[in-house]
Design a protein around this motif. Structure first.
Motif, PDB file in Angstrom:
ATOM      1  N   TYR A  25      41.589  26.208  65.212  1.00 57.68           N
ATOM      2  CA  TYR A  25      41.668  25.722  63.836  1.00 57.68           C
ATOM      3  C   TYR A  25      41.142  24.288  63.720  1.00 57.68           C
ATOM      4  O   TYR A  25      41.037  23.555  64.708  1.00 57.68           O
ATOM      5  CB  TYR A  25      43.107  25.811  63.319  1.00 57.68           C
ATOM      6  N   ALA A  26      40.839  23.906  62.487  1.00 58.65           N
ATOM      7  CA  ALA A  26      40.077  22.688  62.242  1.00 58.65           C
ATOM      8  C   ALA A  26      40.819  21.393  62.558  1.00 58.65           C
ATOM      9  O   ALA A  26      40.193  20.415  62.986  1.00 58.65           O
ATOM     10  CB  ALA A  26      39.621  22.658  60.777  1.00 58.65           C
ATOM     11  N   THR A  27      42.123  21.343  62.340  1.00 51.07           N
ATOM     12  CA  THR A  27      42.856  20.105  62.593  1.00 51.07           C
ATOM     13  C   THR A  27      42.844  19.759  64.074  1.00 51.07           C
ATOM     14  O   THR A  27      42.590  18.618  64.464  1.00 51.07           O
ATOM     15  CB  THR A  27      44.301  20.208  62.071  1.00 51.07           C
ATOM     16  N   MET A  28      43.080  20.758  64.923  1.00 54.18           N
ATOM     17  CA  MET A  28      43.002  20.528  66.363  1.00 54.18           C
ATOM     18  C   MET A  28      41.587  20.166  66.785  1.00 54.18           C
ATOM     19  O   MET A  28      41.377  19.330  67.672  1.00 54.18           O
ATOM     20  CB  MET A  28      43.483  21.766  67.118  1.00 54.18           C
ATOM     21  N   GLY A  29      40.604  20.790  66.145  1.00 54.28           N
ATOM     22  CA  GLY A  29      39.221  20.480  66.449  1.00 54.28           C
ATOM     23  C   GLY A  29      38.875  19.046  66.109  1.00 54.28           C
ATOM     24  O   GLY A  29      38.160  18.363  66.856  1.00 54.28           O
ATOM     25  N   ALA A  30      39.393  18.557  64.974  1.00 54.82           N
ATOM     26  CA  ALA A  30      39.132  17.180  64.566  1.00 54.82           C
ATOM     27  C   ALA A  30      39.735  16.182  65.550  1.00 54.82           C
ATOM     28  O   ALA A  30      39.126  15.146  65.862  1.00 54.82           O
ATOM     29  CB  ALA A  30      39.692  16.943  63.165  1.00 54.82           C
ATOM     30  N   ILE A  31      40.923  16.487  66.052  1.00 56.62           N
ATOM     31  CA  ILE A  31      41.569  15.612  67.035  1.00 56.62           C
ATOM     32  C   ILE A  31      40.779  15.630  68.342  1.00 56.62           C
ATOM     33  O   ILE A  31      40.554  14.587  68.960  1.00 56.62           O
ATOM     34  CB  ILE A  31      43.027  16.043  67.280  1.00 56.62           C
TER      35      ILE A  31
END
Length: 293
Positions: A25-31
């Motif tokens: 998912y995108a939030t983990m990817g952003a981190i």
């Protein structure tokens, strides 16, 4: 001489090679992008526009998993409906469950809403607890530390860089959280209704009470009886805010709002889910703004 030159080229290539990171998912990817920097190539498997429980297992996802050096999953059962067959079919030993290149982020999170028992009679519940922890900005620091540690393990040549990136990120994020918490302390909205229990971690963090869900049970469509009961509960508790996510139907929330005088606010559940939520900071700012206004 040629052998020496070839060895130098191979060594240099390994030092500057990108680590392929897949995040569900995108939030983990952003981190992961913040921590990995130029040393990683991050791919997000699940679109923020869709239900995270039911990502379509496209062949393109299989190709990405086959190239991955690290797979970061949300865990808590959120990917259970789509990811396991893909991991198996990818035949990539690096990212199999339990392998060094597999990171289940839920193992680092204190999960809430754990059911006393699991039964289909209670809807689509998660045995390990509510998996939607990434809506709480305080969980970001935990996730960043876990990602930095894992990257250092699979890419020790750049471990110092990952640690430096982590320290710089945490310094900025802690300052951001201080400002964010101060703003949330002034939030006048203290009672809400949500469609699905996507925001429980955020609501608990900032002492906002959820008096009910549009879903009668997780994953179960709202009935007329339940909707009427929810309308009466909102009137009795003076609730004027309905949290609507991007992927559930919106007709029921609008109907309830018309009967109660409440406002429907579309809240992102992941980075990029709504316009203007394309970075970590913008994601959490959007949640706060749309809940509190």
């Amino acid at each position: 001489m040629k052998k020496i030159f070839l060895t130098i080229l191979l060594t240099a290539g390994s030092l500057f090679a990108e680590i392929n990171v897949d995040a569900t998912y995108a939030t983990m990817g952003a981190i992961a992008k913040r921590i990995g920097g130029d040393n990683v190539h991050v791919v997000v498997l699940g679109s923020s526009k869709y239900d995270p429980h039911f990502i379509v297992p496209k062949p393109s996802l299989l190709a990405k998993l086959r190239r991955a050096d690290l797979l970061i999953i949300n865990g808590g059962g959120l990917e259970l409906g789509w990811l396991p067959p893909l991991i198996k079919s990818a035949n990539n030993g690096k990212i199999q469950v339990g392998a060094q290149g597999f990171l289940d982020m839920s193992h680092f999170i204190k999960m809430i809403d754990k059911p006393a028992s699991v039964s289909r009679a209670f809807g689509d519940i998660h045995a390990q607890g509510n998996p939607h922890y990434s809506t709480d900005p305080h969980q970001v620091s935990i996730m960043a530390k876990a990602i930095a540690k894992k990257l250092s393990q699979i890419d020790p040549a750049h471990a110092n860089e990952y640690q430096q990136n982590l320290e710089q990120f945490l310094a900025k994020w802690n300052a951001y959280l201080t400002n964010y918490d101060n703003k949330m302390a002034a939030c006048k909205v203290k009672k809400i209704v949500q469609y699905h229990e996507l925001y429980n971690y955020f609501l608990r963090r900032y002492d906002i009470t959820n008096i009910g869900n549009i879903e009668p049970l997780p994953g179960i469509a709202p009935s007329s009886k339940h909707t009427l009961e929810l309308i009466n509960a909102m009137k009795a508790n003076g609730v004027k805010k309905i949290l609507q996510d991007v992927y559930h139907e919106k007709r029921t929330a609008k109907f309830i709002a018309a009967k109660t005088g409440a406002t429907v606010s579309v809240i992102p559940h992941e980075v990029g889910a709504v316009k203007g939520s394309d970075t970590l900071e913008n994601f959490y700012n959007t949640i706060a703004q749309r809940i509190c206004k």
